[in-house]
Design a protein around this motif. Structure first.
Motif, PDB file in Angstrom:
ATOM      1  N   ASP A 108      91.686 -14.420  15.524  1.00 58.93           N
ATOM      2  CA  ASP A 108      91.221 -14.867  14.452  1.00 58.93           C
ATOM      3  C   ASP A 108      91.111 -16.479  14.342  1.00 58.93           C
ATOM      4  O   ASP A 108      90.406 -17.051  13.341  1.00 58.93           O
ATOM      5  CB  ASP A 108      91.931 -14.337  12.991  1.00 58.93           C
ATOM      6  CG  ASP A 108      93.400 -14.756  13.096  1.00 58.93           C
ATOM      7  OD1 ASP A 108      93.784 -15.515  14.169  1.00 58.93           O
ATOM      8  OD2 ASP A 108      94.091 -14.359  12.072  1.00 58.93           O
ATOM      9  N   ARG A 109      91.568 -17.231  15.411  1.00 59.55           N
ATOM     10  CA  ARG A 109      91.517 -18.669  15.285  1.00 59.55           C
ATOM     11  C   ARG A 109      90.624 -19.242  16.568  1.00 59.55           C
ATOM     12  O   ARG A 109      90.446 -18.286  17.552  1.00 59.55           O
ATOM     13  CB  ARG A 109      92.910 -19.350  15.506  1.00 59.55           C
ATOM     14  CG  ARG A 109      93.854 -19.145  14.426  1.00 59.55           C
ATOM     15  CD  ARG A 109      94.998 -20.114  14.646  1.00 59.55           C
ATOM     16  NE  ARG A 109      95.967 -19.925  13.831  1.00 59.55           N
ATOM     17  CZ  ARG A 109      97.088 -20.617  13.331  1.00 59.55           C
ATOM     18  NH1 ARG A 109      96.784 -21.957  14.129  1.00 59.55           N
ATOM     19  NH2 ARG A 109      97.870 -20.466  12.246  1.00 59.55           N
ATOM     20  N   ASP A 123      95.765 -13.178  18.157  1.00 59.93           N
ATOM     21  CA  ASP A 123      95.248 -12.109  17.595  1.00 59.93           C
ATOM     22  C   ASP A 123      93.731 -12.253  17.206  1.00 59.93           C
ATOM     23  O   ASP A 123      92.887 -11.319  16.689  1.00 59.93           O
ATOM     24  CB  ASP A 123      95.951 -11.372  16.475  1.00 59.93           C
ATOM     25  CG  ASP A 123      95.829 -12.631  15.001  1.00 59.93           C
ATOM     26  OD1 ASP A 123      95.715 -14.033  15.613  1.00 59.93           O
ATOM     27  OD2 ASP A 123      95.963 -12.336  14.084  1.00 59.93           O
ATOM     28  N   SER A 142     100.492 -13.373  15.814  1.00 60.23           N
ATOM     29  CA  SER A 142      99.216 -14.284  15.794  1.00 60.23           C
ATOM     30  C   SER A 142      99.320 -15.299  16.746  1.00 60.23           C
ATOM     31  O   SER A 142      99.476 -15.077  17.829  1.00 60.23           O
ATOM     32  CB  SER A 142      99.018 -14.809  14.312  1.00 60.23           C
ATOM     33  OG  SER A 142      97.722 -15.610  14.194  1.00 60.23           O
ATOM     34  N   ASP A 166      93.002 -17.569  19.574  1.00 62.05           N
ATOM     35  CA  ASP A 166      94.712 -17.470  19.548  1.00 62.05           C
ATOM     36  C   ASP A 166      95.005 -15.930  19.763  1.00 62.05           C
ATOM     37  O   ASP A 166      94.250 -15.043  20.108  1.00 62.05           O
ATOM     38  CB  ASP A 166      94.992 -17.667  18.128  1.00 62.05           C
ATOM     39  CG  ASP A 166      94.883 -16.813  17.076  1.00 62.05           C
ATOM     40  OD1 ASP A 166      93.845 -16.143  17.188  1.00 62.05           O
ATOM     41  OD2 ASP A 166      95.594 -16.864  15.886  1.00 62.05           O
TER      42      ASP A 166
HETATM   43 CO    CO Z   1      95.987 -15.690  14.529  1.00 59.47          CO
END
Ligand code: CO
Ligand code: VG1
Length: 540
Positions: free
Chosen positions: A281-282, A279, A113, A277
């Motif tokens: 997801d942010r 991966d 991540s 970010d």
């Molecule tokens: Co992430």
């Protein structure tokens, strides 16, 4: 049949936690280390033979070799179909979406991540279940137990599987299908948002910059923002996923995306800036010379998402993690929506989402999502913002300050003491835990403690209780601090302090508003004594 059992021995350090297993890349590259994890995941599952598995990764160093290991062990364990992103790439939210779209049994994503990548960086692996949600605690505990005892893994003797082109091939009884990692996700986003309205926004001269931080969202952003929505070529930067993220730390915040913050503070800054970010997801949202705090971002989404056609008849409630500020609670109170406060980590939201208790969730750590996938989703959040801007004709700054005018502003700051000695951090938390029952009424500097409690959460759906999720202290000036240790670090421990305070006046200085609570907390925790540090490593 070329399937064989290969002998192995357990690694005692392997523990499947909050977001799967994360560790130094060099640790993951040890003999059979990843093999043990993958086989232990499969050994913890039942009746997956012949079913579909989705596999991908965020493109960091070792992704290419690790994907091959996952594929071969999955074939040897008898999956019927394995769907893998081209080049071994998939973002976390795209993987979650594919699991449900393809009716898959589950999915494996290779990522650490927001942790840095590269030979000297971090690597990681997560497993998501058939709803697309991260593995629940009952399953991660099972995986950990299996990893502690593993003595063999199933393997298929095959040359490496070509992942550079889309298409299908069969190995033993398994079909391996290589797909475009972006296409299905991009189609889904078009079902949710008003792409025509966002297209018009870009046509009208609205300027936009997106920073993929050399991580996985580059291909998604290039296709969605530039190709489909017509943002000028070059609006998406750092768009090629690189094994070491080009030296960037792919955590979109004021510290690690400083180059974007600087660009957004320049005289010729674009109207809208965003980043995501490792991966995907942010996300971070910036206006011209204006930072949207993630807790405020969640409040803006709660205010406006119910007006979008996709969400109109299915906006059930909102959830935030306990360390997230209560800005969203203020919106929810006005809109008569129920609010849930959960421990940190997306898996606590998935039950609420699936049981229609909530539609929107968010964390202070730059993560938001909705019931569209069971993970937080960076590109989705940025599209949601663009859609709201297109509908309201307001800038990010106006959208946030309009809420502050209505509800007041929750001043917010997160202090991180990173990579401290794990023992020292444990002593600090033990001493805090021991003080909790006697803190009430005590004076620290100019503040008195109004209330102190240890956060225990009961899942409203499963009624499962999780204890010791952090400590909440409220002060006489109505400031609040939430204290917990990080669960995603790979070296030592990280102490996180989350400060917040509601004020009706929104032009005050953030540091000054929070200073008394910060001082009081430093002395309650005796940070210099336990951590031998006077100031936090980062303030995010
Ligand atoms: Co992430
Ligand atoms: C951090 C964040 C948390 C987030 C988690 C996983 O956890 O604070 O809000 O859910 O990372 O996000 P911790 O335990 O280090 O505070 V990600 O984008 O790394 O999957």
């Amino acid at each position: 049949m070329d399937i064989t059992a290969i002998k192995t021995e357990p690694y005692q350090d392997q523990k499947f936690g909050t977001s799967g297993l994360r560790g130094r890349t060099s640790v993951f590259m040890q003999k059979n280390y990843l093999q043990n994890v993958v086989q232990s995941i499969f050994d913890s599952l039942e009746k997956f033979e012949g079913k579909t598995l989705i596999v991908g990764g965020d493109g960091r160093y070792f992704n290419d070799k690790a994907i091959q290991i996952v594929l071969k062990i999955a074939v040897a364990n008898g999956f019927g179909r394995i769907i893998v992103g081209k080049n071994g790439w998939l973002s976390t939210p795209a993987l979650s979406h594919l699991i449900t779209l393809k009716n898959a049994f589950g999915g494996i994503i290779l990522t650490a991540s927001h942790n840095p990548g590269g030979k000297d960086g971090d690597f990681g692996i997560k497993f998501n279940i058939s709803s697309g949600a991260p593995a629940p605690v009952s399953l991660t505990d099972k995986i950990t137990a299996k990893m502690q005892k593993i003595d063999r893994f199933w393997w298929i003797n095959e040359p490496d599987i070509e992942l550079g082109n889309t298409g299908e091939r069969q190995i033993e009884n398994t079909i391996i299908e290589v797909i475009d990692p972006v296409e299905d996700y991009a189609n889904y986003m078009q079902e949710i948002f008003d792409f025509a309205a966002i297209k018009n926004l870009f046509k009208s001269g609205f300027t936009f910059t997106f920073d993929a931080m050399n991580a996985i969202t580059g291909p998604y952003a290039k296709y969605i923002f530039e190709k489909l929505l017509g943002a000028p070529s070059g609006s998406v930067t750092h768009e090629v996923p690189l094994p070491d993220f080009g030296g960037l730390h792919p955590d979109p915040n004021l510290v690690y995306a400083k180059h974007l913050v600087d660009k957004m503070s320049a005289d010729d800054a674009p109207d809208f800036g965003a980043a995501s970010d490792g991966d995907g997801d942010r996300y971070m949202i910036l206006g011209k010379n204006f930072f949207v705090n993630p807790s405020d971002s969640l409040a803006v989404l709660a205010e406006h998402l119910p007006d979008l056609p996709y969400y109109k008849n299915q906006f059930y409630g909102v959830a935030r993690s306990m360390p997230t500020s209560n800005a969203v609670d203020l919106v929810a109170a006005r809109r008569k929506l129920h609010v849930y406060a959960t421990p940190t980590g997306w898996k606590f939201f998935s039950n609420l989402l699936q049981n229609k208790k909530v539609t929107l969730c968010g964390e202070e750590s730059f993560g938001s999502g909705s019931n569209h996938v069971m993970e937080k989703d960076g590109i989705w959040a940025i599209l949601a913002w663009l859609n709201i801007v297109a509908l309201t004709h307001k800038t990010p700054q106006q959208l946030v300050t309009n809420l502050w005018q209505k509800d007041g502003r929750v001043y917010y700051s997160r202090h991180n003491y990173e990579n401290v000695d794990a023992e020292d951090a444990r002593h600090l938390m033990d001493s805090l835990g021991a003080q909790v029952p006697i803190l009430k009424g005590q004076k620290f500097g100019c503040l008195k403690v109004k209330k102190a409690e240890i956060f225990t959460y009961e899942d409203p759906v499963t009624k499962n209780r999780v204890s010791n999720q952090g400590v909440i202290i409220s002060f006489s000036n109505n400031a609040r601090v939430f204290i917990r240790l990080s669960g995603t670090g790979t070296v030592g421990a990280t102490l996180r302090l989350y400060f917040s305070k509601l004020e009706q006046n929104f032009d005050e200085n953030l540091d000054e508003v929070l200073a008394p609570a910060i001082l009081a907390t430093t002395s309650i925790l005796q940070i210099p004594k336990y951590l031998k540090m006077d100031v936090p490593t980062t303030i995010t």
